[in-house]
Scaffold this motif. Structure first.
Motif, PDB file in Angstrom:
ATOM      1  N   SER A 227       0.822  -1.215   0.000  1.00 55.11           N
ATOM      2  CA  SER A 227       0.000   0.000   0.000  1.00 55.11           C
ATOM      3  C   SER A 227       0.855   1.264   0.000  1.00 55.11           C
ATOM      4  O   SER A 227       2.079   1.221   0.127  1.00 55.11           O
ATOM      5  N   HIS A 228       0.169   2.408  -0.095  1.00 52.57           N
ATOM      6  CA  HIS A 228       0.830   3.705  -0.015  1.00 52.57           C
ATOM      7  C   HIS A 228       0.656   4.358   1.354  1.00 52.57           C
ATOM      8  O   HIS A 228       0.950   5.553   1.512  1.00 52.57           O
ATOM      9  N   ASN A 229       0.167   3.627   2.343  1.00 53.97           N
ATOM     10  CA  ASN A 229       0.036   4.174   3.689  1.00 53.97           C
ATOM     11  C   ASN A 229       1.413   4.394   4.310  1.00 53.97           C
ATOM     12  O   ASN A 229       2.348   3.629   4.056  1.00 53.97           O
ATOM     13  N   ILE A 230       1.536   5.406   5.149  1.00 54.48           N
ATOM     14  CA  ILE A 230       2.732   5.555   5.972  1.00 54.48           C
ATOM     15  C   ILE A 230       2.452   4.878   7.305  1.00 54.48           C
ATOM     16  O   ILE A 230       1.612   5.325   8.079  1.00 54.48           O
ATOM     17  N   VAL A 231       3.134   3.761   7.529  1.00 54.40           N
ATOM     18  CA  VAL A 231       2.985   2.992   8.764  1.00 54.40           C
ATOM     19  C   VAL A 231       4.122   3.414   9.684  1.00 54.40           C
ATOM     20  O   VAL A 231       5.258   2.957   9.546  1.00 54.40           O
ATOM     21  N   VAL A 232       3.823   4.301  10.597  1.00 53.62           N
ATOM     22  CA  VAL A 232       4.847   5.009  11.372  1.00 53.62           C
ATOM     23  C   VAL A 232       5.744   4.074  12.164  1.00 53.62           C
ATOM     24  O   VAL A 232       6.957   4.311  12.274  1.00 53.62           O
TER      25      VAL A 232
END
Length: 377
Positions: A270-275
């Motif tokens: 995905s393009h989510n930023i998973v901190v």
């Protein structure tokens, strides 16, 4: 044409080495081979390496692209260019009979001269590129959640088999499914595309889907790693996930792990930023997220990005082609539409030392082995 000749020569050599006649695919070779242990002798990695040796850098670069065919004629152009994969959309199928679609996909394969992954998104529910065409299927496939509510995994197996039979008959050899995401609440963006809000149930669902797809030899793509959770829609902008790593280890990663153990071919990132994994880059551009997938989950197949035309990723483009950055992060295949520009960017990156050809070869080998597993080569 030179790719076809090279491929024929390689297969001829393999067949001669095992005392077989020249045949178009593994199944025919198994039937006619004098050696009872031919199945053991056929080594996908050896075959892939021999094919790789015949390819130019430009041909390798094109193999790394899964082209999103958003416009009329783009699939035909991409096929003629020699890309590794196509992703078809509803307008490619609308108004066509089953025969016309099958003829279309065969035409694309013939234009390419080298076997392509031809894929689409047939998740069911709100994402259905094929079954929303009444000429191709009498009704749209139900969403994963509806299947769970009807008869659980029994419905899932029946549904997956019906999808696989349909797609195979149309010349579509991979489905960009199943969705492994587990939403946190019913109002989350991804909820309608998911099976359950329970991680264990979701893992069982994914295992059942992959098993059924493998039975029909239709390529599978687990998505969207490492899990959407409660993230917003990245088609329109970036989304941050601030949950701790334990939430992924004990939750979101479980369906992906189940799919990998069941034999999934590919994983879409995905393009989510998973901190908790990388607070600077979207998962699709994060080396750490890819390390987790390879080293922690042990995935050895093809990693593909979500579409690089989506809004979230554009925030990181800075006017540059993102394909090279995606490959550096660890992706094998990049989903994009600008295939000529992207191929040129990959070749330039190798020539200027940003990427090594050895790194490119690693990904091309995985893609070739996927095609061999699908009996395309």
């Amino acid at each position: 044409m030179k790719r076809i000749i090279a491929l024929i020569l390689i297969i001829s050599l393999l067949c001669l080495m095992s005392s077989c006649t020249l045949l178009p695919d593994k199944e025919d070779a198994r039937k006619s081979c004098a050696h009872e242990d031919y199945h053991e002798e056929f080594d996908a990695e050896v075959t892939a390496k021999r094919i790789l040796e015949t390819m130019t850098l430009e041909e390798k670069a094109a193999q790394l692209l899964m082209v999103s065919c958003h416009t009329q004629g783009s699939a035909e152009s991409a096929a003629k260019f020699g890309v590794g994969a196509l992703c078809l959309y509803s307008f490619d199928f609308a108004g066509k009979s089953s025969k016309e679609v099958a003829d279309m996909t065969q035409h694309f394969q013939e234009l390419s001269g080298f076997p392509m992954i031809i894929s689409t998104d047939e998740e069911g529910g709100g994402v259905h590129r094929v079954s929303n065409c009444p000429e191709l299927y009498p009704e749209t496939f139900r969403s994963p959640g509806e299947l769970r509510e009807s008869n659980g995994l029994t419905s899932v197996s029946i549904d997956t088999r019906a999808k696989s039979v349909l797609l195979e008959s149309l010349g579509i050899n991979a489905n960009l499914a199943p969705v492994c995401d587990v939403p946190l609440k019913e109002t989350d963006y991804i909820y309608e595309r998911c099976y359950s809000m329970d991680y264990k149930e979701s893992a069982e669902y994914i295992s059942a889907v992959i098993t059924a797809m493998n039975d029909y030899n239709v390529g599978s793509v687990l998505k969207h790693f490492p899990g959407y959770g409660g993230s917003t829609d990245t088609h329109y902008g970036i989304s941050y996930d601030y949950r701790p790593l334990a939430a992924f280890i004990n939750g979101d990663l479980l369906p992906f792990k189940a799919g990998i153990e069941a034999g999934a071919d590919a994983v879409m990132v995905s393009h989510n930023i998973v901190v908790c994994m990388d607070d600077s880059y979207p998962a699709s551009l994060s080396a750490e997220v890819h390390r987790v997938l390879r080293e922690e989950l042990g995935f050895e197949g093809v990693i593909v990005t979500d579409d690089l035309a989506m809004g979230a990723i554009l925030n990181f483009a800075d006017g540059k082609n993102m394909v090279v950055q995606a490959l550096i992060a660890g992706n094998d295949m990049v989903c994009c539409s600008n295939f000529e520009e992207s191929t040129a960017a990959i070749v330039a990156a190798v020539n200027n030392g940003t990427l090594t050809e050895e790194r490119i070869d690693e990904s091309v080998l995985r893609i070739l082995k996927w095609k061999i597993d699908l009996d395309l080569i």
